[in-house]
Scaffold this active site. Structure first.
Site, mmCIF file in Angstrom:
data_model
loop_
_atom_site.group_PDB
_atom_site.id
_atom_site.type_symbol
_atom_site.label_atom_id
_atom_site.label_comp_id
_atom_site.label_asym_id
_atom_site.label_seq_id
_atom_site.Cartn_x
_atom_site.Cartn_y
_atom_site.Cartn_z
ATOM 1 N N ILE A 60 -19.394 3.682 9.976
ATOM 2 C CA ILE A 60 -20.325 4.027 8.976
ATOM 3 C C ILE A 60 -19.851 3.985 7.635
ATOM 4 C CG2 ILE A 60 -21.916 5.882 8.249
ATOM 5 C CD1 ILE A 60 -22.758 5.203 11.024
ATOM 6 N N CYS A 74 -7.467 9.178 6.586
ATOM 7 C CA CYS A 74 -7.647 8.714 5.328
ATOM 8 C C CYS A 74 -6.442 7.906 5.071
ATOM 9 C CB CYS A 74 -7.752 9.944 4.511
ATOM 10 S SG CYS A 74 -6.467 10.852 4.703
ATOM 11 N N THR A 108 -12.433 9.506 16.597
ATOM 12 C CA THR A 108 -13.005 8.314 17.277
ATOM 13 C C THR A 108 -11.676 7.281 17.660
ATOM 14 O OG1 THR A 108 -13.414 6.968 15.426
ATOM 15 C CG2 THR A 108 -15.034 8.183 16.201
ATOM 16 N N GLY A 126 -14.894 15.296 22.028
ATOM 17 C CA GLY A 126 -14.742 14.140 22.373
ATOM 18 C C GLY A 126 -15.907 13.699 23.696
ATOM 19 N N GLY A 127 -16.827 13.475 23.356
ATOM 20 C CA GLY A 127 -17.720 12.910 24.682
ATOM 21 C C GLY A 127 -18.508 14.172 25.075
ATOM 22 N N GLY A 163 -20.843 15.960 19.375
ATOM 23 C CA GLY A 163 -20.903 14.941 18.273
ATOM 24 C C GLY A 163 -21.787 14.066 18.675
#
Lengths: 258, 307
Positions: B70, B132, B194, B244-245, B266
Site C-alpha cells: 500500500i 522504516c 508482514t 499474524g494470520g 489484521g
C-alpha cells in the site's frame, strides 16, 4: 447503522451463455438500499481458499438481488457451483453509486465491454423514469461473450453490439459504435464499464466532444470498506479507492492505463 | 471473568485489538456498538508528511493470505489529528496510534504533536512502526538492534504515552531486536509485521505488485508468527502484542498461550469485518469452558512437558 454483512439464500444460479452466469439471492434489505453502480462483496468459499471475497456489481434489484458474473477464476468458479437453497455470505451494498444524469439530458449511452455490462441493467431501470433515450453499446470478444440482451431490449433500450470476430453485431471494438452517440454536451450523458482500454477510448471520445459521464472502475479488492486502501487507482486527484470513493467516478477523473 | 491486561500503566479491558492498516474509519460501515467491545483500536500508520502511497496494483491474493504494498498512504499527522482522529475517539475505545518517520527527527516531530496540550489526548499508547528506513545502513530500523534501541530510546524520552515497538519478521533473530527495543525503553513490543514477499504473473513475466515487492500477511504466516512471538516472549520482560494470520479465537489463543499479552486481528478484517469481535467472544467461551477466571492464566501457559 445497518448490519451490512449477512447470509442470504440463493434463489437461482444459471448459466446465461457460454461465458456468463446470473445468481439471484433473497436479500430484501439490499434490494431496499442498493443504488446503481454499487456492489456486493461475496465470500465465495467456506474456508481460506480463495482468501478474498469477490466484488460483484448489482445487476438488478427488484424482488431479489441479481449479480451477473463470468466463471473465470477460483472464486467465480466456486460461486457458479452454488445451487438454489444454498447460502451466500454477502457484504453490501457498498461503494459510491453512479451519479445520475443532470436535468435536460435527452440521451443516455451506456458503453459496456464484456462483464462490464453488469451495473447497466439496474442503472437503466432507474433511468427509465427519466424519459430520455437509452442506448447500450456492448462489446464482446465473440458470440460466447454476448449475453442475450433481451432484458435491455424489453426495457425499451436500444442495443447495439460489436464483437471482435463479427460473430454478433458488427465486427470490431465497441468504439466502432460511437456513431450512435449524439455529440451534444448539453443533452448527452455517458456511462461506461469494462476493460481499461475500452474505458480509455470512451474517455477520449468524451473529451473530444466535451461530453459528461461516469465510469465504473475495477481493481483487485480486499476489504471493500475503504480500510485497506488496496484497491486504489490513479485519478487526477491522486489515488482513490475503487471500493469507497468509487466504483463510480467522473469519467474525466480517472487515469486509465490501457 | 477478568479479561483485562496492562501495558505500562494502561489497562485494556480485554486483549483483542486490530492490526494497524486493517481497520477503517468509515463510520457508516462499522457497527460502533460492536467496535466499542474491543480492547483497543490501532488506526493506520501515520507519517509526518502526507504520503500518497504506492502505484496500483497494491494487493494480490495468495494461498491463505495476501501480499500488500500500500505504501502507507495517509494524510500526514496534522490532517490525521484534525480529520481522522475525532471519529476514532468517538468509538470510546483506547487508541494506539501507529506512527512512522522516515528519519528520527520525523518521529520526534510526530511525537511532539501528540504530546502537545493542543492535541487533547485521548490516546492510550503509541506504536512505533520500525519498518522504516535506517538511513545509515540501507536497511530498516527494525532490522538493526542498535538503530532500534536508539530510536526507541529517543522517542521514549519525550513521549507522554507508553511506547510499543512494532517489529519486522524479516530478520535473522527477532528476539535480538525485541531485546534492543526493551533496552531502549519500549513498554511493549508488537509482532509480526508482514513478511517480504513477491508474486509473478507468468504470462507477462512481471511482478503482480505495482511496487514490485510487498508484504505477506494472513493465515499463511501464522505458524511463523506464533514461533516468533514465542521466542520473543521468552526473551523479554515487557508485554508482547501478537499478530499474524489470526482468523479465529483458536488462532488468537495460540498466540496468548505462546506468550502474547494482547492479540491483534489484521488481514482477517478484510474477509470478515466481525472477526475481532468473534475472536473476543471465542476467547470468552474458551475461558468459560475451561473454567479460567483470568486471562493472565492463559498468557504464556504453553506446556513443555512431553505427553
Amino acid at each position: 447503522m445497518e448490519k451490512i454483512q449477512n447470509i442470504y439464500k440463493v434463489v437461482s444460479n444459471e448459466k446465461l451463455c457460454p461465458q456468463f452466469w446470473r445468481m439471484t439471492f433473497d436479500a430484501p434489505d439490499i434490494v431496499r438500499e442498493v443504488k446503481p453502480g454499487q456492489f456486493v462483496h461475496i465470500r465465495t468459499g467456506e474456508g481460506l481458499e480463495p482468501f478474498f471475497r469477490r466484488p460483484f456489481s448489482v445487476y438488478r434489484a427488484q424482488k431479489y438481488v441479481e449479480i451477473f458474473y463470468e466463471a473465470v477464476g477460483p472464486g467465480t468458479k466456486l460461486l457458479s457451483q452454488k445451487k438454489k437453497g444454498d447460502t451466500v455470505d454477502v457484504l453490501g451494498p457498498v461503494g459510491t453509486p453512479f451519479a445520475l444524469p443532470p436535468e435536460g439530458t435527452k440521451q443516455v449511452v451506456m458503453i459496456a465491454g464484456g462483464i462490464g455490462v453488469a451495473p447497466m441493467l439496474i442503472l437503466s431501470d432507474v433511468l427509465k423514469k427519466k424519459k430520455c433515450e437509452l442506448v447500450l453499446l456492448y462489446g464482446g470478444r465473440t458470440r460466447g461473450h454476448v449475453y442475450p440482451m433481451q432484458e435491455f431490449k424489453d426495457g425499451g433500450i436500444k442495443v447495439f453490439v460489436a464483437t471482435d470476430d463479427g460473430s454478433v453485431g458488427i465486427k470490431g471494438r465497441v468504439s466502432a459504435l460511437f456513431g450512435k452517440i449524439r455529440k451534444d454536451p448539453q443533452t448527452t450523458f455517458l456511462y461506461t464499464c469494462g476493460p481499461d482500454a475500452m474505458m480509455a477510448a470512451v474517455q477520449d471520445f468524451a473529451g473530444q466532444h466535451n461530453l459528461r459521464g461516469q465510469a465504473a472502475c475495477e481493481e483487485i479488492m480486499a476489504c471493500a470498506l475503504g480500510a485497506c486502501l488496496g484497491c486504489s487507482i490513479e485519478t487526477k486527484h491522486g489515488y482513490r479507492t475503487v471500493c469507497y470513493d468509487g466504483p463510480a467516478f467522473d469519467i474525466h477523473e480517472v487515469i486509465f492505463h490501457p | 471473568m477478568n479479561l483485562s491486561v496492562k501495558i505500562a500503566n494502561v489497562t485494556f479491558k480485554n486483549p483483542v485489538t486490530v492490526a494497524s492498516g486493517t481497520f477503517g474509519h468509515a463510520e457508516k460501515y462499522y457497527d460502533l456498538e460492536e467496535a466499542k467491545r474491543l480492547g483497543a483500536i490501532v488506526p493506520k500508520t501515520v507519517t509526518f508528511h502526507p504520503q500518497a502511497g504506492n502505484p496500483p496494483v497494491r494487493i494480490f491474493e495468495t494461498p491463505s493470505g495476501m501480499i500488500n504494498a500500500i505504501g502507507i498512504e495517509n494524510p500526514g499527522i496534522d490532517a490525521f489529528i484534525a480529520e481522522k482522529l475525532p471519529a476514532f475517539r468517538k468509538i470510546g475505545v483506547p487508541l494506539i496510534v501507529s506512527i512512522l518517520g522516515h528519519t528520527p527527527e520525523q518521529f520526534v516531530g510526530i511525537m511532539e504533536k501528540l504530546n502537545s496540550p493542543a492535541f487533547g489526548g485521548g490516546i492510550a499508547a503509541v506504536e512505533l512502526n520500525l519498518s522504516c528506513p535506517n538511513l545509515k545502513f540501507q536497511t530498516l530500523v527494525a532490522q538493526d538492534p542498535q538503530a532500534t534501541q536508539a530510536l526507541v530510546h529517543k522517542i521514549k524520552a519525550i513521549s507522554k504515552f507508553p511506547i510499543i515497538a512494532k517489529l519486522s519478521p524479516n530478520v535473522t533473530d527477532i528476539a535480538v531486536i525485541a531485546l534492543a527495543a526493551q533496552d531502549g525503553g519500549a513498554d511493549a513490543v508488537s509482532l509480526v509485521n508482514t513478511f517480504n514477499a513477491m508474486a509473478v504473473d507468468v504470462r507477462t513475466q512481471r511482478s503482480r505488485i505495482g511496487n514490485f515487492t510487498g508484504g505477506l500477511s494472513g493465515p499463511a504466516i501464522r505458524p511463523m508468527a506464533v514461533y516468533m512471538v514465542h521466542s520473543v516472549a521468552k526473551a523479554v520482560q515487557v508485554p508482547v502484542i501478537g499478530m499474524g494470520g489470526i482468523m479465529t479465537a483458536d488462532d488468537a489463543l495460540e498466540f496468548l498461550i505462546a506468550g502474547a499479552t494482547m492479540v491483534a486481528v489484521g488481514t482477517a478484517n478484510f474477509v470478515n469485518p466481525r472477526a475481532p469481535l468473534e475472536v473476543l467472544q471465542g476467547i470468552e467461551a474458551y475461558m468459560r469452558e475451561h473454567k479460567i477466571d483470568d486471562i493472565k492464566d492463559i498468557i504464556g501457559s504453553l506446556k513443555y512437558d512431553k505427553k
